[in-house]
Scaffold this active site. Structure first.
Site, PDB file in Angstrom:
ATOM      1  N   SER A 281     -74.983 -47.047 -90.232  1.00 54.42           N
ATOM      2  CA  SER A 281     -75.093 -47.864 -91.229  1.00 54.42           C
ATOM      3  C   SER A 281     -74.148 -48.976 -91.315  1.00 54.42           C
ATOM      4  O   SER A 281     -73.239 -49.051 -90.544  1.00 54.42           O
ATOM      5  CB  SER A 281     -74.773 -46.986 -92.685  1.00 54.42           C
ATOM      6  OG  SER A 281     -74.596 -47.779 -93.894  1.00 54.42           O
TER       7      SER A 281
ATOM      8  N   TYR B  30     -69.246 -41.805 -97.845  1.00 53.34           N
ATOM      9  CA  TYR B  30     -70.328 -42.165 -97.175  1.00 53.34           C
ATOM     10  C   TYR B  30     -69.984 -43.170 -96.027  1.00 53.34           C
ATOM     11  O   TYR B  30     -70.506 -42.701 -94.908  1.00 53.34           O
ATOM     12  CB  TYR B  30     -71.176 -43.117 -98.096  1.00 53.34           C
ATOM     13  CG  TYR B  30     -72.669 -43.591 -97.555  1.00 53.34           C
ATOM     14  CD1 TYR B  30     -73.618 -42.691 -97.067  1.00 53.34           C
ATOM     15  CD2 TYR B  30     -72.876 -44.911 -97.204  1.00 53.34           C
ATOM     16  CE1 TYR B  30     -74.663 -43.109 -96.527  1.00 53.34           C
ATOM     17  CE2 TYR B  30     -73.957 -45.215 -96.315  1.00 53.34           C
ATOM     18  CZ  TYR B  30     -75.130 -44.331 -96.299  1.00 53.34           C
ATOM     19  OH  TYR B  30     -76.217 -44.809 -95.676  1.00 53.34           O
TER      20      TYR B  30
HETATM   21  N1  LIG Z   1     -81.990 -47.355 -96.883  1.00 50.00           N
HETATM   22  C1  LIG Z   1     -80.865 -47.826 -96.391  1.00 50.00           C
HETATM   23  O1  LIG Z   1     -80.786 -48.768 -96.860  1.00 50.00           O
HETATM   24  C2  LIG Z   1     -79.942 -47.418 -95.388  1.00 50.00           C
HETATM   25  C3  LIG Z   1     -79.050 -48.466 -95.051  1.00 50.00           C
HETATM   26  C4  LIG Z   1     -78.073 -47.779 -94.021  1.00 50.00           C
HETATM   27  C5  LIG Z   1     -78.227 -46.604 -93.589  1.00 50.00           C
HETATM   28  N2  LIG Z   1     -79.366 -45.767 -93.871  1.00 50.00           N
HETATM   29  C6  LIG Z   1     -79.372 -44.330 -93.173  1.00 50.00           C
HETATM   30  O2  LIG Z   1     -80.949 -44.471 -92.891  1.00 50.00           O
HETATM   31  C7  LIG Z   1     -81.178 -42.684 -92.912  1.00 50.00           C
HETATM   32  C8  LIG Z   1     -82.363 -42.755 -93.595  1.00 50.00           C
HETATM   33  O3  LIG Z   1     -82.292 -43.226 -95.083  1.00 50.00           O
HETATM   34  P1  LIG Z   1     -83.334 -43.476 -96.060  1.00 50.00           P
HETATM   35  O4  LIG Z   1     -82.885 -44.609 -96.859  1.00 50.00           O
HETATM   36  O5  LIG Z   1     -84.653 -43.235 -95.291  1.00 50.00           O
HETATM   37  O6  LIG Z   1     -83.151 -42.041 -96.946  1.00 50.00           O
HETATM   38  P2  LIG Z   1     -84.310 -41.729 -97.924  1.00 50.00           P
HETATM   39  O7  LIG Z   1     -85.641 -42.428 -98.347  1.00 50.00           O
HETATM   40  O8  LIG Z   1     -83.626 -40.884 -98.990  1.00 50.00           O
HETATM   41  O9  LIG Z   1     -84.969 -40.418 -96.994  1.00 50.00           O
HETATM   42  C9  LIG Z   1     -84.390 -39.350 -96.258  1.00 50.00           C
HETATM   43  C10 LIG Z   1     -85.089 -38.310 -95.732  1.00 50.00           C
HETATM   44  O10 LIG Z   1     -84.205 -37.213 -95.088  1.00 50.00           O
HETATM   45  C11 LIG Z   1     -84.708 -35.994 -95.894  1.00 50.00           C
HETATM   46  N3  LIG Z   1     -83.464 -35.271 -95.926  1.00 50.00           N
HETATM   47  C12 LIG Z   1     -82.346 -35.412 -96.898  1.00 50.00           C
HETATM   48  N4  LIG Z   1     -81.452 -34.594 -96.512  1.00 50.00           N
HETATM   49  C13 LIG Z   1     -81.828 -33.634 -95.840  1.00 50.00           C
HETATM   50  C14 LIG Z   1     -81.413 -32.412 -95.026  1.00 50.00           C
HETATM   51  N5  LIG Z   1     -80.048 -31.775 -95.658  1.00 50.00           N
HETATM   52  N6  LIG Z   1     -81.847 -31.896 -94.132  1.00 50.00           N
HETATM   53  C15 LIG Z   1     -82.992 -32.537 -93.599  1.00 50.00           C
HETATM   54  N7  LIG Z   1     -83.636 -33.512 -94.157  1.00 50.00           N
HETATM   55  C16 LIG Z   1     -83.044 -34.305 -95.216  1.00 50.00           C
HETATM   56  C17 LIG Z   1     -85.412 -36.448 -96.958  1.00 50.00           C
HETATM   57  O11 LIG Z   1     -86.349 -35.153 -96.934  1.00 50.00           O
HETATM   58  P3  LIG Z   1     -85.951 -34.000 -98.095  1.00 50.00           P
HETATM   59  O12 LIG Z   1     -85.223 -34.289 -99.196  1.00 50.00           O
HETATM   60  O13 LIG Z   1     -87.290 -33.322 -98.251  1.00 50.00           O
HETATM   61  O14 LIG Z   1     -85.125 -33.188 -97.134  1.00 50.00           O
HETATM   62  C18 LIG Z   1     -86.189 -37.544 -96.466  1.00 50.00           C
HETATM   63  O15 LIG Z   1     -87.038 -37.261 -95.596  1.00 50.00           O
HETATM   64  C19 LIG Z   1     -80.042 -42.231 -93.528  1.00 50.00           C
HETATM   65  O16 LIG Z   1     -79.108 -41.766 -92.483  1.00 50.00           O
HETATM   66  C20 LIG Z   1     -78.987 -43.425 -94.088  1.00 50.00           C
HETATM   67  O17 LIG Z   1     -77.755 -43.216 -94.170  1.00 50.00           O
HETATM   68  C21 LIG Z   1     -80.461 -46.188 -94.825  1.00 50.00           C
END
Ligand SMILES: NC(=O)c1ccc[n+]([C@@H]2O[C@H](COP(=O)([O-])OP(=O)(O)OC[C@H]3O[C@@H](n4cnc5c(N)ncnc54)[C@H](OP(=O)(O)O)[C@@H]3O)[C@@H](O)[C@H]2O)c1
Length: 267
Positions: A143, A156
């Site tokens: 991130s 985080y």
């Molecule tokens: N969105 C942003 O702006 C942003 C910015 C910087 C970095 N990131 C990084 O990008 C990645 C994806 O984030 P996102 O924004 O797409 O999040 P999101 O929309 O909340 O999606 C998270 C996904 O991870 C799964 N998940 C959560 N906990 C889990 C666990 N313990 N085991 C297996 N699967 C799990 C969820 O499904 P279930 O709940 O069904 O398991 C869901 O499919 C993360 O690592 C986040 O830190 C995102």
């Protein structure tokens, strides 16, 4: 590596957000997907909705990536059903913003368990399968906060700095094996990661800053195909890397862009 018909790609956190959008685009480009998440229904619905290429059906496995047994069994099963793994995206992650002093210990533990142990277990389980092939690629979602950690995001940011360090070392360590590593540093994209706290965000972080997730997906796919060491999305995120050598300057820039709450101390 080139993403083409039959590329066998395993994506964690594939049911929503970045993982969902990325797996959709991979499928559109002909890849055969192995999808992972905890929620069975959403995962299987997504798998069944994906466009199918000529490489064979997409597969899925329910697993909590913060649990070694579940993760290693799921990866072994997916590798068997796909006949190997060419591309691994360690993407699953969770985020809880809040002042550290008030933060529930359960929320802090969840971030460490999913964001630190998740990629560690995922890569550990997949590497033996990947090293059997001629070429492979691993993507680790860090991130912008992994480059410079923000107030209300102490835990985080700490977990995302782990992801950065983990990916950086692995890229060097795997030199000559045919398997490479790209670390991804996203800014703020419109996903479900903050759904549980839309009304309680740090002052430097508002809901209107979010960018379309398709932009991030394009940047990640380009990074994979160019074997980039790092993907900064949007590109301005790269500035946060300055924090390692010029932390005060970085703080000053952040105050101008995001206000004083992004860097209350300028000493
Ligand atoms: N969105 C942003 O702006 C942003 C910015 C910087 C970095 N990131 C990084 O990008 C990645 C994806 O984030 P996102 O924004 O797409 O999040 P999101 O929309 O909340 O999606 C998270 C996904 O991870 C799964 N998940 C959560 N906990 C889990 C666990 N313990 N085991 C297996 N699967 C799990 C969820 O499904 P279930 O709940 O069904 O398991 C869901 O499919 C993360 O690592 C986040 O830190 C995102």
């Amino acid at each position: 590596m080139r993403i083409e018909t039959g590329t066998r790609a395993v994506v964690t956190g594939a049911s929503r957000g970045v993982g969902r959008a990325l797996s959709e685009e991979l499928a559109r480009r002909g890849a055969r997907l192995g999808l992972m998440a905890r929620g069975k229904e959403g995962l299987e619905q997504h798998r069944d909705d994906l466009p199918e290429g000529s490489g064979g059906p997409h597969v899925s496995a329910v697993a909590d990536v913060s649990k070694w047994g579940q993760t290693s069994r799921a990866i072994d099963r997916l590798a068997k059903r796909l006949g190997g793994i060419d591309l691994l995206v360690a993407n699953a992650g969770v985020l809880h913003y809040g002042p550290f002093v008030e933060q529930d210990i359960e929320q802090a533990e969840a971030m460490v368990n999913v964001n630190v142990f998740g990629p560690l277990y995922t890569v550990k389980a997949a590497l033996p399968h990947m090293l059997q092939g001629r070429m492979g690629h691993i993507v680790v979602l860090s991130s912008a906060a992994g480059l410079r950690s923000f107030p209300w995001g102490a835990v985080y940011g700490g977990t995302k700095a782990f992801d950065r360090g983990f990916a950086e070392a692995l890229r060097h360590e795997l030199a000559g094996t045919g398997t490479s590593v790209t670390a991804v540093y996203p800014g703020e994209y419109g996903t479900t990661i903050l759904e549980h706290q839309r009304d309680r965000l740090p002052s430097w972080r508002t809901n209107d800053e979010e960018r379309p997730v398709e932009e991030l997906v394009e940047a990640i796919l380009k990074g994979i195909e160019e074997d980039a060491r790092a993907v900064y999305a949007p590109p301005v995120v790269r500035i946060l890397g300055l924090s390692g050598i010029a932390p005060r300057l970085t703080d000053q820039i952040l105050v101008r862009i995001r206000g004083r709450s992004a860097a209350p101390r300028l000493d």
